[in-house]
Design an enzyme around this catalytic site. Structure first.
Site, short mmCIF file in Angstrom:
data_model
loop_
_atom_site.label_atom_id
_atom_site.label_comp_id
_atom_site.label_asym_id
_atom_site.label_seq_id
_atom_site.Cartn_x
_atom_site.Cartn_y
_atom_site.Cartn_z
N SER A 108 57.20 0.80 -8.89
CA SER A 108 56.03 -0.05 -9.08
C SER A 108 55.77 -0.24 -10.56
O SER A 108 56.11 0.62 -11.38
CB SER A 108 54.81 0.60 -8.40
OG SER A 108 53.61 0.03 -8.85
N SER A 109 55.11 -1.33 -10.89
CA SER A 109 54.75 -1.59 -12.29
C SER A 109 53.75 -0.58 -12.82
O SER A 109 53.55 -0.49 -14.04
CB SER A 109 54.18 -3.00 -12.43
OG SER A 109 53.01 -3.16 -11.65
N CYS A 110 53.13 0.21 -11.95
CA CYS A 110 52.14 1.19 -12.41
C CYS A 110 52.80 2.36 -13.15
O CYS A 110 52.10 3.21 -13.70
CB CYS A 110 51.31 1.71 -11.25
SG CYS A 110 52.18 2.81 -10.12
N TYR A 137 50.53 8.52 -8.19
CA TYR A 137 51.63 7.73 -7.63
C TYR A 137 52.63 7.37 -8.72
O TYR A 137 53.84 7.44 -8.52
CB TYR A 137 51.05 6.47 -6.98
CG TYR A 137 52.08 5.54 -6.39
CD1 TYR A 137 52.66 5.82 -5.14
CD2 TYR A 137 52.47 4.38 -7.04
CE1 TYR A 137 53.59 4.96 -4.58
CE2 TYR A 137 53.41 3.52 -6.48
CZ TYR A 137 53.96 3.82 -5.26
OH TYR A 137 54.89 2.97 -4.70
N LYS A 141 56.73 8.17 -9.07
CA LYS A 141 57.73 7.12 -9.21
C LYS A 141 58.52 7.24 -10.52
O LYS A 141 59.73 6.96 -10.54
CB LYS A 141 57.06 5.74 -9.11
CG LYS A 141 56.62 5.39 -7.70
CD LYS A 141 57.84 5.34 -6.76
CE LYS A 141 57.47 5.06 -5.34
NZ LYS A 141 58.65 5.03 -4.45
N HIS A 180 45.73 -2.85 -1.09
CA HIS A 180 45.72 -3.37 -2.44
C HIS A 180 44.80 -4.60 -2.51
O HIS A 180 44.31 -5.09 -1.50
CB HIS A 180 47.13 -3.73 -2.88
CG HIS A 180 48.00 -2.54 -3.11
ND1 HIS A 180 48.93 -2.12 -2.19
CD2 HIS A 180 48.05 -1.65 -4.14
CE1 HIS A 180 49.55 -1.03 -2.65
NE2 HIS A 180 49.04 -0.73 -3.83
#
Length: 316
Positions: A108-110, A137, A141, A180
């Protein structure tokens, strides 16, 4: 990659996994394997190893994860950190031990720092602090990305990490407690419309900017990764275009047909100010997104309407 290659999609029933399954089928791959969480607990290392020993997949696509929005991440930090690490560690390590030819890890971009320069380039990973509302999270990742990178360096294996921006589309989670922002807005505006166009209250100020990728675009990116050898470990997957949350809300409101007031609750957190992906590396490889946001929201709302009668709340 041969069309007959055995491909295991972890999380094949979820929004991302099911889109990948359909995309592979559409592209002629007919030897696909999938197990539900009831059939195979990916947190159980022994069970995962036994499954790999029996099936012996050629390719593994990790689309399995514990996911959720700001509220879910903030409420269940240990769950998001530990379960995601358990799932991906078991898959990555077992794929290495079984000599799987290709492993595609989805994140994910997070994973990128909260205040990283925009657009987010892969090189900004681990350069500063994460966004606190989803750091658990993100940390999980990041460990998966680094595990795949370490395997490439130590063993020369074709393990690649794809980091999609915010995803939406068919089979999304519309639970208001765990979803989301985009699917949550679709449901809120829809229910408000049914209740006489009552006002809709949304979190934050509406000023943060976000990028959104239709899940079918991501699925095509995964097929592209299956069929091609990437030079590096980490690639962003997105559109390279963003908009404010306020603009997103107005677009969804228009699509749904809600005619009431939008109220912004500034006492609630905004999250990261901006998250626009630098997608130049994927473009250089030869792939780019094709589904326009307005078209994607319309098709997603149509899917929501079609399945609203059987929709069930998602529990953490």
């Amino acid at each position: 990659m041969k069309k007959t290659s055995k491909i295991y999609i972890a999380g094949h029933k979820g929004m991302v996994g099911s889109a990948i399954w359909n995309a592979l089928k559409k592209n002629g791959y007919d030897n696909l394997i999938g197990k539900t969480s009831k059939e195979l607990d990916l947190k159980n290392q022994i069970a995962v190893r036994e499954f790999f020993n029996v099936e012996k997949p050629d390719v593994v696509i990790d689309a399995a994860a514990r996911v959720g929005g700001i509220m879910a991440n903030s409420t269940y930090p240990f769950t998001f950190l530990m379960e995601n690490m358990q799932i991906q560690n078991n898959l990555i390590d077992t794929a290495l031990q079984q000599d799987v030819s290709k492993f595609i890890f989805l994140g994910s971009s997070c994973i990128y720092p909260k205040l990283a320069p925009q657009p987010l380039h892969e090189d900004c990973l681990l350069t500063s602090s994460l966004e606190p509302t989803n750091e658990w999270y993100a940390i999980a990742k990041i460990s998966g990305v680094k595990a795949c990178e370490a395997i490439r360096k130590q063993y020369g294996k074709d393990f690649v990490s794809l980091m999609p921006t915010n995803l939406y589309g068919p089979n999304d989670n519309f639970d208001l407690q765990t979803s989301h922002v985009l699917p949550a807005m679709i449901r809120k505006f829809h229910e408000a419309k049914l209740n006489g166009n009552e006002s809709v209250t949304l979190w934050g100020s509406g000023t943060p900017m976000r990028e959104f990728l239709h899940v079918e675009d991501l699925a095509e990116a995964v097929v592209f990764a299956v069929e091609n050898t990437f030079e590096e470990n980490l690639y962003n997957v997105g559109t390279g275009v963003d908009l404010t949350i306020k603009a997103l809300a107005e677009l969804i409101q228009k699509t749904v047909g809600h005619q009431g007031e939008i109220i912004w609750d500034s006492s609630k957190p905004d999250g990261t100010p901006r998250k626009l992906m630098d997608v130049s590396k994927m473009a250089k490889q030869g792939w780019k997104a094709t589904i326009a946001l307005e078209d994607g929201i319309r098709s997603t709302y149509d899917w929501f309407l079609e399945h609203a009668h059987s929709y069930k709340e998602v529990k953490i």
